[in-house]
Design a protein around this motif. Structure first.
Motif, mmCIF file in Angstrom:
data_model
loop_
_atom_site.group_PDB
_atom_site.id
_atom_site.type_symbol
_atom_site.label_atom_id
_atom_site.label_comp_id
_atom_site.label_asym_id
_atom_site.label_seq_id
_atom_site.Cartn_x
_atom_site.Cartn_y
_atom_site.Cartn_z
ATOM 1 N N LEU A 53 6.437 0.755 -9.779
ATOM 2 C CA LEU A 53 5.289 0.960 -10.684
ATOM 3 C C LEU A 53 4.105 0.134 -10.078
ATOM 4 N N PHE A 54 4.471 -1.165 -10.085
ATOM 5 C CA PHE A 54 3.389 -2.041 -9.730
ATOM 6 C C PHE A 54 2.912 -1.716 -8.514
ATOM 7 N N SER A 55 3.884 -1.524 -7.220
ATOM 8 C CA SER A 55 3.361 -1.620 -6.080
ATOM 9 C C SER A 55 2.636 -0.238 -5.828
ATOM 10 N N ILE A 56 2.759 0.750 -6.293
ATOM 11 C CA ILE A 56 2.272 2.115 -6.505
ATOM 12 C C ILE A 56 0.777 1.923 -6.977
ATOM 13 N N VAL A 57 0.616 1.352 -8.176
ATOM 14 C CA VAL A 57 -0.765 1.024 -8.908
ATOM 15 C C VAL A 57 -1.391 0.077 -7.963
ATOM 16 N N LEU A 58 -0.657 -0.929 -7.395
ATOM 17 C CA LEU A 58 -1.515 -1.905 -6.345
ATOM 18 C C LEU A 58 -2.125 -1.159 -5.141
ATOM 19 N N VAL A 59 -1.218 -0.282 -4.625
ATOM 20 C CA VAL A 59 -1.431 0.318 -3.395
ATOM 21 C C VAL A 59 -2.705 1.499 -3.543
ATOM 22 N N ALA A 60 -2.665 1.893 -4.823
ATOM 23 C CA ALA A 60 -3.682 2.941 -5.170
ATOM 24 C C ALA A 60 -4.978 2.160 -5.327
ATOM 25 N N LEU A 61 -5.128 0.943 -5.794
ATOM 26 C CA LEU A 61 -6.167 0.358 -6.003
ATOM 27 C C LEU A 61 -6.723 -0.182 -4.451
ATOM 28 N N ILE A 62 -5.877 -0.392 -3.522
ATOM 29 C CA ILE A 62 -6.180 -1.042 -2.415
ATOM 30 C C ILE A 62 -6.721 0.010 -1.432
ATOM 31 N N THR A 63 -6.381 1.389 -1.746
ATOM 32 C CA THR A 63 -6.502 2.458 -1.015
ATOM 33 C C THR A 63 -8.034 2.858 -1.565
ATOM 34 N N CYS A 64 -8.381 2.841 -2.756
ATOM 35 C CA CYS A 64 -9.721 2.970 -3.443
ATOM 36 C C CYS A 64 -10.640 2.000 -2.821
ATOM 37 N N VAL A 65 -10.414 0.641 -2.786
ATOM 38 C CA VAL A 65 -11.126 -0.397 -2.167
ATOM 39 C C VAL A 65 -11.540 0.120 -0.655
ATOM 40 N N SER A 66 -10.269 0.228 0.050
ATOM 41 C CA SER A 66 -10.575 0.428 1.216
ATOM 42 C C SER A 66 -11.620 1.690 1.873
#
Length: 240
Positions: free
Chosen positions: A41-54
């Motif tokens: 769950l942590f990795s999914i949330v982290l990747v979602a945030l990284i995707t939004c930033v990118s």
């Protein structure tokens, strides 16, 4: 805002599906299971945030944005593989299980950080290049405006005057490009010389003169200044 909603919706669906399957299919819910569950769950949330930033805004480093998003997606798969291999197949203890997750996250964080630093460098360099190109285009435009005035010049001298201005424009278009060299003083001097040449052309048109000697002299000075500009760029860039 709509784009962010779509991204978070996709990752929310992935999280919900994983959570439901894990809770339904897991026979034993021990500490290793819950740690692995939380890491996914942590990795999914982290990747979602990284995707939004990118994808926050369009930029000149789009290929690196794709690399960041793709690599981040593989991090989720890596966490899943660790859970399956160490948690389910080999029945690893908590310490080795957590240690592998920490190493995996550290590798991911360092790689993404390097990619973001590289992205920032590329954007900065491209912005500098675009700024230099824009400055040169403005300089060329100053002489293009003079050329547009020549249509009102005496027919006998118009062709010669056109050739003079075209020679200046050619020298400018094929002049040296110095990204890290400050030639603003020479550029300002060229802009002033363009204004003087424009005034001379106005005078020639107003009196109907065919004597282009003053214009030829000004053009000669301008071309010499362009050569000085090229030499300064070469010297400062170490290309001589």
């Amino acid at each position: 805002m709509k784009r962010y909603s779509v991204i978070f919706s996709i990752f929310a669906i992935i999280s919900a599906v994983y959570a439901a399957l894990s809770l339904l299919l897991a026979d034993e819910k021990n500490n290793v299971f819950w740690i692995g569950f939380g890491m996914i769950l942590f990795s999914i949330v982290l990747v979602a945030l990284i995707t939004c930033v990118s994808t926050k805004k369009r930029n000149s480093a789009f290929p690196l944005d794709i690399s960041i998003i793709t690599f981040s997606s593989t991090y989720i798969l890596a966490v899943l593989c660790i859970n399956v291999l160490l948690g389910n197949i080999y029945g690893s203890g908590i310490k080795p299980f957590v240690s592998v997750h920490i190493i995996c996250f550290a590798f991911y964080a360092i790689t993404v950080l390097v990619l973001f630093v590289a992205k920032g460098g590329i954007i900065k360099q491209n912005n500098a290049v675009n700024g230099k190109i824009c400055e040169m285009q403005v300089l060329i435009y100053n002489f293009e405006k003079i050329k547009s005035k020549l249509i009102d010049m005496n027919d006998d001298s118009r062709k010669s005057a056109m050739q003079l201005i075209d020679s200046v424009l050619e020298d400018l278009r094929f002049s040296d490009f110095g990204l890290t060299v400050d030639v603003s003083d020479i550029d300002n001097k060229l802009r002033n010389m363009a204004d003087i040449l424009s005034t001379e052309v106005d005078n020639l048109i107003s009196i109907g003169s065919t004597d282009l000697s003053s214009m030829e002299s000004s053009v000669s000075d301008i071309k010499k200044t362009i050569k000085d500009r090229n030499m300064q760029i070469r010297l400062m860039s170490g290309n001589v």
